[in-house]
Design a protein around this motif. Sequence first.
Motif, PDB file in Angstrom:
ATOM      1  N   LEU A  53     -66.752  25.857  48.440  1.00 44.61           N
ATOM      2  CA  LEU A  53     -66.870  27.316  48.499  1.00 44.61           C
ATOM      3  C   LEU A  53     -65.780  27.988  47.667  1.00 44.61           C
ATOM      4  O   LEU A  53     -66.040  28.974  46.963  1.00 44.61           O
ATOM      5  CB  LEU A  53     -66.799  27.787  49.954  1.00 44.61           C
ATOM      6  CG  LEU A  53     -68.087  27.702  50.761  1.00 44.61           C
ATOM      7  CD1 LEU A  53     -67.819  28.001  52.234  1.00 44.61           C
ATOM      8  CD2 LEU A  53     -69.139  28.666  50.211  1.00 44.61           C
ATOM      9  N   ARG A  89     -66.551  30.416  44.452  1.00 44.34           N
ATOM     10  CA  ARG A  89     -66.073  31.798  44.353  1.00 44.34           C
ATOM     11  C   ARG A  89     -65.264  32.010  43.084  1.00 44.34           C
ATOM     12  O   ARG A  89     -65.371  33.060  42.434  1.00 44.34           O
ATOM     13  CB  ARG A  89     -65.238  32.140  45.585  1.00 44.34           C
ATOM     14  CG  ARG A  89     -66.045  32.215  46.880  1.00 44.34           C
ATOM     15  CD  ARG A  89     -65.142  32.323  48.079  1.00 44.34           C
ATOM     16  NE  ARG A  89     -65.878  32.253  49.342  1.00 44.34           N
ATOM     17  CZ  ARG A  89     -65.423  31.656  50.435  1.00 44.34           C
ATOM     18  NH1 ARG A  89     -64.230  31.072  50.430  1.00 44.34           N
ATOM     19  NH2 ARG A  89     -66.150  31.643  51.535  1.00 44.34           N
ATOM     20  N   VAL A 114     -67.710  32.217  40.164  1.00 45.14           N
ATOM     21  CA  VAL A 114     -68.435  33.488  40.159  1.00 45.14           C
ATOM     22  C   VAL A 114     -67.538  34.607  39.618  1.00 45.14           C
ATOM     23  O   VAL A 114     -67.983  35.442  38.820  1.00 45.14           O
ATOM     24  CB  VAL A 114     -68.937  33.832  41.572  1.00 45.14           C
ATOM     25  CG1 VAL A 114     -69.352  35.298  41.661  1.00 45.14           C
ATOM     26  CG2 VAL A 114     -70.117  32.943  41.946  1.00 45.14           C
ATOM     27  N   ALA A 115     -66.293  34.612  40.035  1.00 48.51           N
ATOM     28  CA  ALA A 115     -65.363  35.639  39.556  1.00 48.51           C
ATOM     29  C   ALA A 115     -65.220  35.588  38.037  1.00 48.51           C
ATOM     30  O   ALA A 115     -65.120  36.626  37.373  1.00 48.51           O
ATOM     31  CB  ALA A 115     -63.997  35.448  40.217  1.00 48.51           C
ATOM     32  N   LYS A 139     -68.411  37.279  36.218  1.00 45.78           N
ATOM     33  CA  LYS A 139     -68.798  38.668  36.484  1.00 45.78           C
ATOM     34  C   LYS A 139     -68.898  39.536  35.229  1.00 45.78           C
ATOM     35  O   LYS A 139     -69.759  40.412  35.146  1.00 45.78           O
ATOM     36  CB  LYS A 139     -67.817  39.296  37.481  1.00 45.78           C
ATOM     37  CG  LYS A 139     -68.056  38.895  38.926  1.00 45.78           C
ATOM     38  CD  LYS A 139     -69.371  39.470  39.446  1.00 45.78           C
ATOM     39  CE  LYS A 139     -69.554  39.223  40.921  1.00 45.78           C
ATOM     40  NZ  LYS A 139     -70.823  39.810  41.425  1.00 45.78           N
ATOM     41  N   GLN A 171     -73.234  35.524  41.833  1.00 43.91           N
ATOM     42  CA  GLN A 171     -72.888  35.443  43.256  1.00 43.91           C
ATOM     43  C   GLN A 171     -72.958  34.008  43.755  1.00 43.91           C
ATOM     44  O   GLN A 171     -73.534  33.128  43.113  1.00 43.91           O
ATOM     45  CB  GLN A 171     -73.836  36.314  44.080  1.00 43.91           C
ATOM     46  CG  GLN A 171     -75.297  35.957  43.924  1.00 43.91           C
ATOM     47  CD  GLN A 171     -76.209  37.003  44.556  1.00 43.91           C
ATOM     48  OE1 GLN A 171     -76.495  36.958  45.753  1.00 43.91           O
ATOM     49  NE2 GLN A 171     -76.671  37.946  43.725  1.00 43.91           N
ATOM     50  N   VAL A 172     -72.358  33.811  44.915  1.00 42.95           N
ATOM     51  CA  VAL A 172     -72.404  32.518  45.596  1.00 42.95           C
ATOM     52  C   VAL A 172     -73.601  32.509  46.520  1.00 42.95           C
ATOM     53  O   VAL A 172     -73.786  33.441  47.322  1.00 42.95           O
ATOM     54  CB  VAL A 172     -71.113  32.264  46.398  1.00 42.95           C
ATOM     55  CG1 VAL A 172     -71.222  30.951  47.182  1.00 42.95           C
ATOM     56  CG2 VAL A 172     -69.908  32.216  45.481  1.00 42.95           C
ATOM     57  N   GLU A 193     -73.687  30.355  51.294  1.00 44.26           N
ATOM     58  CA  GLU A 193     -72.564  30.494  52.220  1.00 44.26           C
ATOM     59  C   GLU A 193     -73.045  30.804  53.636  1.00 44.26           C
ATOM     60  O   GLU A 193     -72.502  30.292  54.618  1.00 44.26           O
ATOM     61  CB  GLU A 193     -71.604  31.569  51.737  1.00 44.26           C
ATOM     62  CG  GLU A 193     -70.333  31.666  52.545  1.00 44.26           C
ATOM     63  CD  GLU A 193     -69.268  32.505  51.872  1.00 44.26           C
ATOM     64  OE1 GLU A 193     -68.167  32.604  52.428  1.00 44.26           O
ATOM     65  OE2 GLU A 193     -69.537  33.055  50.775  1.00 44.26           O
ATOM     66  N   VAL A 253     -73.836  28.469  42.405  1.00 46.65           N
ATOM     67  CA  VAL A 253     -73.321  29.590  41.628  1.00 46.65           C
ATOM     68  C   VAL A 253     -74.491  30.187  40.864  1.00 46.65           C
ATOM     69  O   VAL A 253     -75.057  29.551  39.971  1.00 46.65           O
ATOM     70  CB  VAL A 253     -72.222  29.128  40.649  1.00 46.65           C
ATOM     71  CG1 VAL A 253     -71.797  30.285  39.738  1.00 46.65           C
ATOM     72  CG2 VAL A 253     -71.021  28.586  41.411  1.00 46.65           C
TER      73      VAL A 253
END
Length: 244
Positions: A147, A151, A154-155, A158, A165-166, A169, A180
């Motif tokens: 996870l 994240r 994904v960051a 952007k 987005q993830v 979860e 992802v």
Amino acid sequence: MTRLAMLIDLSRCLGCQACVIACKAGRELAPGERWVEIREVVWGRYPELHGAFVPHRCFHCAEAACVQVCPTGALYKRDGFTLVDFDRCSGCGYCVEVCPYKVPRLVDGRVSKCASCLDLVQRGEEPWCVRTCPAGALQCGTREEILAEARARVAALKDRYPEAQVYGETQMGGLGVIIVLPASPETLGLPAQPQIPPLAIWKGGVQPLSLGALALSVLTSGIAFFIARRRHLEEKQNSQNHGE
């Protein structure tokens, strides 16, 4: 208890099919059987078109509908993955009907889906699909590590993909496959909020209650029958005594 998970980064997947071939060969799957499929998805309007390769495979739901409805215990959970005891599969097909991702199939009278490479992971090795991915799109580790990695990826996406987005979860209690996504789940053919089908609820909850009610009804009817029969015999005996 350690909860494991897989990472699939669709922004890195090349669609090369290496994972498909490695899984089939490594798990020695029968002809016509495969546990991983890759589907190409294109979205946007020309000339602003985008594409991704989306895997169709078991997502190892925490709240697995297939496990809930399996009458023989062939499907079960361990360390975050949904495993299969193929010798116990009766081929009933309930798991095929209830999976919100339409993953399990019946091949030669038994369920066919990813049974995970937990045996390899427990020996300190990587799953077959992970070890052959040339782009680093696949990883396996503890769910917390996966996870965190998802994240972070994904960051980093952007700016290029605002909808990145993830996925996994929270869906179905938390998936054992964290993805992802460079776009929304619906765009990529995934349900944003998959639901447990009514059949799974009935098989897992209402059916046992119904069977219990039926058993109680039968038991009650049996007791009533024996009481009535006993009274009948007593009355018959009393009538004979009075006749004498």
